[in-house]
Design an enzyme around this catalytic site. Structure first.
Site, PDB file in Angstrom:
ATOM      1  N   HIS A 158      23.212  39.327  44.257  1.00 57.10           N
ATOM      2  CA  HIS A 158      22.877  38.370  43.188  1.00 57.10           C
ATOM      3  C   HIS A 158      23.240  36.954  43.652  1.00 57.10           C
ATOM      4  CE1 HIS A 158      23.124  41.413  39.633  1.00 57.10           C
ATOM      5  NE2 HIS A 158      21.862  41.037  39.772  1.00 57.10           N
ATOM      6  N   CYS A 252      30.384  37.293  36.865  1.00 51.66           N
ATOM      7  CA  CYS A 252      29.501  38.367  36.391  1.00 51.66           C
ATOM      8  C   CYS A 252      29.910  38.849  34.999  1.00 51.66           C
ATOM      9  CB  CYS A 252      29.582  39.573  37.309  1.00 51.66           C
ATOM     10  SG  CYS A 252      29.250  39.260  39.025  1.00 51.66           S
TER      11      CYS A 252
END
Ligand code: ARG
Length: 267
Positions: A158, A252
């Protein structure tokens, strides 16, 4: 943020996840509470999404979608394992009066995990979890200028594992996670780069949350801390080891709600 009531490593969708590794539920809860308290102490107001059974990754709210003022664009998850999270995020945003605008269902995009604003631009990663094709749709829906960066290392699947905007001029970056063109995109966009080395990158230093002048990090090697402090930031380390087992860290575990993207054409 979403509490880790049902968090665990129940499937493997990134190279950090191993089903045989057990999560210590009490430690995870403590680490999560400590992260939340730290963010609040730094000046953040934290909203909590109710946890849900059978959705162990719902704690990683960064992947809920893209927030733009009162608009919410839900993620289109690459892996079926995470698709059940979407209705939970959407319900939360709808209840609060957000307008929900959908990406077409044939593209993948994993929200703020793969899209971070810098200045008036939305920098978006693609390859492992988001499709390059999603970026044009994202731009059309939000009106923001989207710049694409191809991710190059599966461990850094990511964008938020390689890019951490600090202020209008600076970002903490892990160029090893990008292809050559992506590096050029970031260099052209960000005037001052705080570059992480391999060890710092793989310790998820870039997966930090910036609240005012506080940088909340999963770990902070002394050279990184010195550079951040020289730029006027306070560093607070929050151990989130239990969540590293699922391939996620501080950032996150959060989704910024106070985001308004710049209009296209702005600089
Ligand atoms: N286990 C989760 C997944 O693989 C971790 C998500 C991490 N989120 C992030 N924004 N980097 O999808």
């Amino acid at each position: 943020m979403c509490p880790p009531e049902h968090f665990g490593v129940l499937y493997e969708i990134n190279p950090w996840m191993h089903r045989e590794v057990l999560v210590d539920a009490d430690a995870a809860r403590q680490q999560w509470e400590n992260l939340k308290a730290t963010l609040e102490q730094a000046g953040a107001h934290v909203e909590v999404l109710p946890p849900a059974r059978d959705l162990p990754d719902l704690v990683f709210t960064a992947n809920a979608g893209v927030v733009n003022g009162s608009q919410f664009v839900p993620s289109r998850f690459m892996h079926p394992e995470r698709r059940g999270e979407v209705p939970h995020y959407v319900a939360w945003f709808e209840e609060r009066g957000f307008t929900v605008d959908w990406l077409p269902d044939h593209v993948h995009h994993e929200g703020a995990g793969d899209a971070l604003p810098f200045g008036s631009v939305l920098l978006s990663g693609y390859r492992f979890r988001s499709d390059a094709a999603s970026h044009a749709y994202l731009s059309r829906l939000t009106g923001a200028a989207v710049r694409s960066v191809e991710l190059a290392d599966e461990r850094l699947y990511h964008l938020d594992l390689t890019f951490c905007p600090l202020d209008e001029r600076r970002a903490m970056v892990a160029p090893e996670g990008w292809d050559r063109y992506g590096r050029r995109v970031v260099e052209a966009l960000v005037p001052e780069l705080l570059v992480l080395d391999t060890d710092q990158t793989l310790a998820f230093c870039a997966n930090s949350v910036v609240v005012n002048s506080t940088v909340v990090m999963p770990s902070c090697p002394p050279p990184v801390g010195r550079q951040l402090e020289a730029c006027g930031f306070d560093v607070v380390v929050c151990n989130v080891d239990e969540f590293l087992k699922a391939g996620g860290a501080c950032r996150c575990l959060t989704l910024a709600l106070d985001v308004t993207l710049g209009p296209q054409g702005a600089r």
